[in-house]
Write a protein that holds these residues in place. Sequence first.
Motif, mmCIF file in Angstrom:
data_model
loop_
_atom_site.group_PDB
_atom_site.id
_atom_site.type_symbol
_atom_site.label_atom_id
_atom_site.label_comp_id
_atom_site.label_asym_id
_atom_site.label_seq_id
_atom_site.Cartn_x
_atom_site.Cartn_y
_atom_site.Cartn_z
ATOM 1 N N ALA A 122 0.826 -1.207 0.000
ATOM 2 C CA ALA A 122 0.000 0.000 0.000
ATOM 3 C C ALA A 122 0.866 1.265 0.000
ATOM 4 O O ALA A 122 0.525 2.262 -0.652
ATOM 5 C CB ALA A 122 -0.931 -0.006 1.209
ATOM 6 N N ILE A 123 1.985 1.232 0.724
ATOM 7 C CA ILE A 123 2.890 2.397 0.740
ATOM 8 C C ILE A 123 3.467 2.631 -0.653
ATOM 9 O O ILE A 123 3.581 3.779 -1.114
ATOM 10 C CB ILE A 123 4.011 2.194 1.775
ATOM 11 N N VAL A 124 3.807 1.546 -1.350
ATOM 12 C CA VAL A 124 4.337 1.676 -2.711
ATOM 13 C C VAL A 124 3.276 2.273 -3.635
ATOM 14 O O VAL A 124 3.557 3.169 -4.443
ATOM 15 C CB VAL A 124 4.813 0.313 -3.234
ATOM 16 N N ASP A 125 2.040 1.782 -3.511
ATOM 17 C CA ASP A 125 0.953 2.341 -4.325
ATOM 18 C C ASP A 125 0.752 3.818 -4.007
ATOM 19 O O ASP A 125 0.569 4.647 -4.911
ATOM 20 C CB ASP A 125 -0.353 1.574 -4.060
ATOM 21 N N GLN A 126 0.762 4.144 -2.721
ATOM 22 C CA GLN A 126 0.591 5.532 -2.308
ATOM 23 C C GLN A 126 1.726 6.395 -2.857
ATOM 24 O O GLN A 126 1.500 7.523 -3.314
ATOM 25 C CB GLN A 126 0.544 5.634 -0.787
ATOM 26 N N ALA A 127 2.956 5.891 -2.794
ATOM 27 C CA ALA A 127 4.115 6.660 -3.252
ATOM 28 C C ALA A 127 3.954 7.085 -4.701
ATOM 29 O O ALA A 127 4.246 8.240 -5.066
ATOM 30 C CB ALA A 127 5.389 5.851 -3.075
ATOM 31 N N GLU A 149 2.771 11.489 -8.434
ATOM 32 C CA GLU A 149 2.107 11.983 -9.638
ATOM 33 C C GLU A 149 1.226 13.179 -9.327
ATOM 34 O O GLU A 149 1.218 14.183 -10.065
ATOM 35 C CB GLU A 149 1.267 10.869 -10.258
ATOM 36 N N ALA A 150 0.495 13.115 -8.207
ATOM 37 C CA ALA A 150 -0.438 14.191 -7.862
ATOM 38 C C ALA A 150 0.285 15.476 -7.479
ATOM 39 O O ALA A 150 -0.151 16.581 -7.833
ATOM 40 C CB ALA A 150 -1.353 13.744 -6.724
ATOM 41 N N PHE A 197 13.203 1.114 -0.373
ATOM 42 C CA PHE A 197 14.094 2.135 -0.941
ATOM 43 C C PHE A 197 14.042 2.104 -2.470
ATOM 44 O O PHE A 197 13.976 3.153 -3.122
ATOM 45 C CB PHE A 197 15.528 1.917 -0.469
ATOM 46 N N THR A 198 14.088 0.910 -3.038
ATOM 47 C CA THR A 198 14.088 0.773 -4.499
ATOM 48 C C THR A 198 12.787 1.255 -5.102
ATOM 49 O O THR A 198 12.775 1.998 -6.101
ATOM 50 C CB THR A 198 14.333 -0.693 -4.886
ATOM 51 N N GLU A 199 11.671 0.853 -4.502
ATOM 52 C CA GLU A 199 10.359 1.230 -5.037
ATOM 53 C C GLU A 199 10.137 2.746 -4.947
ATOM 54 O O GLU A 199 9.596 3.359 -5.881
ATOM 55 C CB GLU A 199 9.256 0.500 -4.272
ATOM 56 N N LEU A 200 10.545 3.364 -3.863
ATOM 57 C CA LEU A 200 10.371 4.806 -3.739
ATOM 58 C C LEU A 200 11.224 5.544 -4.771
ATOM 59 O O LEU A 200 10.786 6.533 -5.363
ATOM 60 C CB LEU A 200 10.726 5.270 -2.329
ATOM 61 N N ALA A 201 12.445 5.066 -4.970
ATOM 62 C CA ALA A 201 13.336 5.734 -5.932
ATOM 63 C C ALA A 201 12.811 5.626 -7.358
ATOM 64 O O ALA A 201 13.115 6.483 -8.209
ATOM 65 C CB ALA A 201 14.734 5.131 -5.836
ATOM 66 N N LEU A 202 12.024 4.601 -7.656
ATOM 67 C CA LEU A 202 11.437 4.459 -8.985
ATOM 68 C C LEU A 202 10.317 5.463 -9.219
ATOM 69 O O LEU A 202 9.987 5.780 -10.369
ATOM 70 C CB LEU A 202 10.891 3.038 -9.167
ATOM 71 N N ARG A 214 -7.958 5.506 -3.084
ATOM 72 C CA ARG A 214 -7.401 6.767 -3.583
ATOM 73 C C ARG A 214 -6.398 7.325 -2.584
ATOM 74 O O ARG A 214 -6.695 7.486 -1.399
ATOM 75 C CB ARG A 214 -8.518 7.789 -3.808
ATOM 76 N N HIS A 215 -5.206 7.616 -3.083
ATOM 77 C CA HIS A 215 -4.164 8.255 -2.269
ATOM 78 C C HIS A 215 -3.844 9.658 -2.781
ATOM 79 O O HIS A 215 -2.853 10.249 -2.358
ATOM 80 C CB HIS A 215 -2.890 7.411 -2.287
#
Length: 447
Positions: free
Chosen positions: A93-98, A103-104, A132-137, A348-349
């Motif tokens: 969920a954190i990755v989806d939110q990130a 984008e928003a 770390f990897t997912e956030l950097a993407l 929705r995030h």
Amino acid sequence: MTNPAQIGLSVAADLERRLQASDYDGYAYAYPHKSAYRPLSPPVPLKELWAKEDRSRLFLYTHLPFCEVRCGFCNLFTTVRPERGFVDQTLDAIVDQAGAVAEATQAEGVSQAAFGGGTPSFLSSSEIERIFTELALRWPVDWHAIPVSFEASPATLDPDKLAVLRGLGVDRLSMGVQSFVPSELKDLGRPQRPADVDRACAQILDASFPTFNLDLIYGARTQTPESWARSVRRAVAVGPQEIYLYPLYVRALTGLSRVDREPSRHRRALYRVGRDLLLDAGYEQVSMRYFRRATSRAGADYCCQEDGMVGLGPGARSYTRALHYSSEYAVGQVGTKRITAAFNVRERHDVADFGFELDEDEQRRRYLIKSLLRRPGLSAGDYVARFGTSYAADFPGVKEALLARGLAREEGPHLELTDEGFELSDTLGPWLYSASVQSLMVAQELS
């Protein structure tokens, strides 16, 4: 028309009442406190909210709400020993939110980052690498090019995990120890083995983090000036660049509140012992709690409270100039688990639906509080540059009351707290809260 002299007398009288009532009213680390947040109706689209903000130097904060134990004093938003499936679901969920938030907000750059909780080091090495990897993407961030702070506990660290953190770019490792005295740890409701602390400190030093911070707590029921001094000296001997000294508060729904355990009545005397030992050891005082070695990196301020902060994860706060927002607020395990579970399935995030809108007065008040409670204090010129008015005109009587009581002094353009003023930061901060914020905090029903 209100008489300015009468306003000054009222402000000074209110300060005196508070000082007579308590040296420890509340920990003013953020303003407004999250207990003043309420549902936003209608929800605010993040794209609209961030459109006029500076998105080139954002502070990215990731909240990881997991712990191996729940300490008796803790009122943080965290879950204890969650099932691995629940951890995986929260990370997803954190990755989806990130992605949705990046984008928003149309983020342009990240200047600092921090991972807090909870206890982020509860995660495995592979889980840490993944986040770390997912956030950097998804975010314009180079972990190796910016200050990155990571919080840990002694029992959750090992050489492999520390090597992973250093390799990812973490340059500040912060660890809560609270006390080096077993009887005080028992009083604090913190199950912690001295061997784990010694091992973790040695491993952190071996890993060569540029900045290593230790947290200590004073005010346990059995704590004496002598036992507290032993803990502070032990912390200094470890050699961290930073040390935080936190007074004990017993908050509603915490373990200590359930057994009616009150803090020591001698917290102010204990504070002075700790402060003097750290100053003698070569640390400089930045705030009531924060001490750092003069040779440490002064440019990296990890207070995590500046405008332009984006929070990811359940429980994380985000700050724009005119709106602070987050998920709902809870302390107890049932409420925290419920809010985290709802976050994990949120569709929705890209909207803020729970927070606090800061009008012009609240923005000025926040600036006043945050500046005054840290060195070098409140700059008259910076205040005018930001708001176009003087703080003396916006908050009549405040400067005069502090100066008359010996709690502040004027150092060039700055209004700076004296040593006694710093001692009383947890009374001075709440003294400056607006009546509306105080009312909302009192009315909040915790779960």
